[in-house]
Design an enzyme around this catalytic site. Structure first.
Site, PDB file in Angstrom:
ATOM      1  N   ASP A  16      95.347  22.894  -6.022  1.00  0.00           N
ATOM      2  CA  ASP A  16      95.920  22.284  -5.491  1.00  0.00           C
ATOM      3  C   ASP A  16      97.839  22.411  -6.046  1.00  0.00           C
ATOM      4  OD1 ASP A  16      94.357  21.431  -3.600  1.00  0.00           O
ATOM      5  OD2 ASP A  16      95.031  19.257  -3.865  1.00  0.00           O
ATOM      6  N   ARG A  97     100.371   8.505 -16.049  1.00  0.00           N
ATOM      7  CA  ARG A  97     101.338   8.655 -15.044  1.00  0.00           C
ATOM      8  C   ARG A  97     103.081   8.596 -15.377  1.00  0.00           C
ATOM      9  NH1 ARG A  97      97.345  11.839 -14.871  1.00  0.00           N
ATOM     10  NH2 ARG A  97      95.826  11.838 -13.175  1.00  0.00           N
ATOM     11  N   ASP A 126      98.359   7.958  -7.196  1.00  0.00           N
ATOM     12  CA  ASP A 126      99.173   9.390  -8.569  1.00  0.00           C
ATOM     13  C   ASP A 126     100.091   9.328  -7.686  1.00  0.00           C
ATOM     14  OD1 ASP A 126      97.254   8.307 -10.990  1.00  0.00           O
ATOM     15  OD2 ASP A 126      96.541  10.878 -10.577  1.00  0.00           O
ATOM     16  N   SER A 177      84.872  14.941  -9.249  1.00  0.00           N
ATOM     17  CA  SER A 177      86.598  15.001  -9.677  1.00  0.00           C
ATOM     18  C   SER A 177      86.880  14.505 -10.677  1.00  0.00           C
ATOM     19  CB  SER A 177      88.000  14.467  -8.238  1.00  0.00           C
ATOM     20  OG  SER A 177      88.754  15.203  -9.110  1.00  0.00           O
TER      21      SER A 177
END
Length: 399
Positions: A16, A97, A126, A177
């Protein structure tokens, strides 16, 4: 006409974020894309990631080692807060984050970019954490999220990348993932999406299966200074080395596995697996030391605020007024949280077996039932009468 002239893109090297580079340029008219990969102790070799960004069309590819700041400025304050989301998840991924967002904003200001970008989809947490943190740090910056808007399936995304020389990934034997940093790993997707499915051993990396753990316990002494972990077995360690050490010894005993149904901020329930051996042990030790050094009312009141703190971090509000206010309260409570906690690690369990502090509020003379007892037992009768008086009156009036 493009949405931005120059963009700093949070980059992981995955499909991505790699496809984001040509997509930003060819679909949204961005003239210059600078990628930024953050080293948060995940153990990956980042030079190939830097090179992949350039091959994917990035004009510049930045690598920032932020591991020390990650532990000192984000993980340790969360330990002081005993932060657990839904009383289970110690926020290992969520804590990264706001730091990545800070790095993006700093890079944008340094390189004169008018926007930052990330590869988050529209279903996860996120995207919220990045967008809100960036807005808090520099509300003038545009935030671009191509993967949230392009509407391509995984197969279409790969095909789009191939048009611009981004090689299709080798078919993965693992359907999972995974996100990793020094605090731990999060594992989701694939067969784990079935909440009845038992996680296979192959998904774990930091923690041993109970059957493979040592048959004798390990004792570890964790020293704290004003709520910050500082020592292991009497040896002062840097924050990064300390977390690394506790990760290793706790993982060896199979400690730190979490399997939970989690309530995401966007309203979806998701099945999440976490491995956070060191973080779980450090929070457990810290909380116990607080029970020795804080008064009852402070301890009880702080417990309520800890839940709010965990929700704020999970929900992307690290840089918010309420979070700043809680930080001030928590820092005040930590002034006397200095001492050592002794733990027994064995067969998936971290058991506290001792604690000591120069600031201990525990009084042996008051607690003992032996001859040294100095507690005034006669005072208890009057205390009980006054304490129970409202209940007594209520009972008399309702009979």
């Amino acid at each position: 006409m493009g949405r931005a002239e120059k963009v700093v893109l949070a980059y992981s090297g995955g499909v991505d974020t790699s496809v984001c580079i040509p997509y930003l340029k060819h679909e949204w008219g961005v003239k210059e894309v600078i990628t930024l990969a953050a080293d948060l102790g995940q153990g990956d070799e980042l030079e190939p990631i830097r090179e992949k960004a350039l091959k994917s069309g990035a004009d510049q590819s930045l690598i920032v080692d932020a591991t020390a700041s990650f532990i000192q400025d984000y993980a340790f304050p969360a330990i002081q807060a005993n932060a657990l989301y839904e009383n289970r998840y110690p926020l290992s991924t969520a804590l990264a984050r706001p730091l990545i967002a800070k790095l993006l904003v700093e890079a944008a200001e340094q390189y004169g970019a008018d926007a930052v970008a990330h590869g988050c989809t529209g279903k996860g947490n996120d995207q919220v954490r990045f967008d809100v943190a960036i807005a808090a740090l520099n509300p003038k910056l545009k935030v671009l999220a191509p993967a949230r808007e392009w509407g391509m399936s995984r197969e279409q995304t790969i095909a789009y990348g191939e048009q611009y020389g981004i090689s299709a990934p080798v078919k993965k034997s693992s359907p999972y993932s995974i996100d990793r940093n020094l605090l731990g790993r999060s594992i989701e997707a694939g067969p784990l999406e079935d909440p009845w499915f038992e996680p296979p051993e192959e998904i774990y990396l930091l923690t041993k299966a109970i059957a493979d753990t040592p048959d004798t316990p390990t004792y570890i002494e964790i020293g704290f200074e004003q709520g910050m972990p500082t020592h292991i077995d009497g040896e002062r360690l840097s924050p990064v080395d300390l977390v690394t050490r506790v990760n290793q010894v706790a993982g060896e005993h199979g400690i730190g596995r979490i399997d939970m149904i989690e309530n995401r901020l966007v309203g979806i329930k998701s099945r999440e697996i976490y491995e956070t051996p060191g973080l779980i042990v450090l929070i457990q030790a810290h909380r116990d030391l607080e029970s020795l050094t804080l008064t009852a009312d402070v301890t009880h009141y702080k417990r309520n605020l800890e839940e709010t703190y965990g929700q704020l971090v999970y929900n992307g509000l690290w840089y918010s007024p309420l979070k700043a206010a809680l930080d001030a309260f928590i820092q005040q409570t930590q002034q006397r949280v200095t001492g050592t906690v002794r733990m027994k690690l064995f067969k998936g369990q971290a058991t506290i077996v001792g604690r000591q502090s120069p600031n201990s509020l525990y009084s042996p003379d008051l607690a003992t039932y032996g001859a040294e007892d100095v507690f005034d037992h006669k005072a208890a009768e009057g205390f009980i009468y006054v304490w129970g008086l409202p209940t007594r009156v209520w009972a008399e009036k309702t009979r």
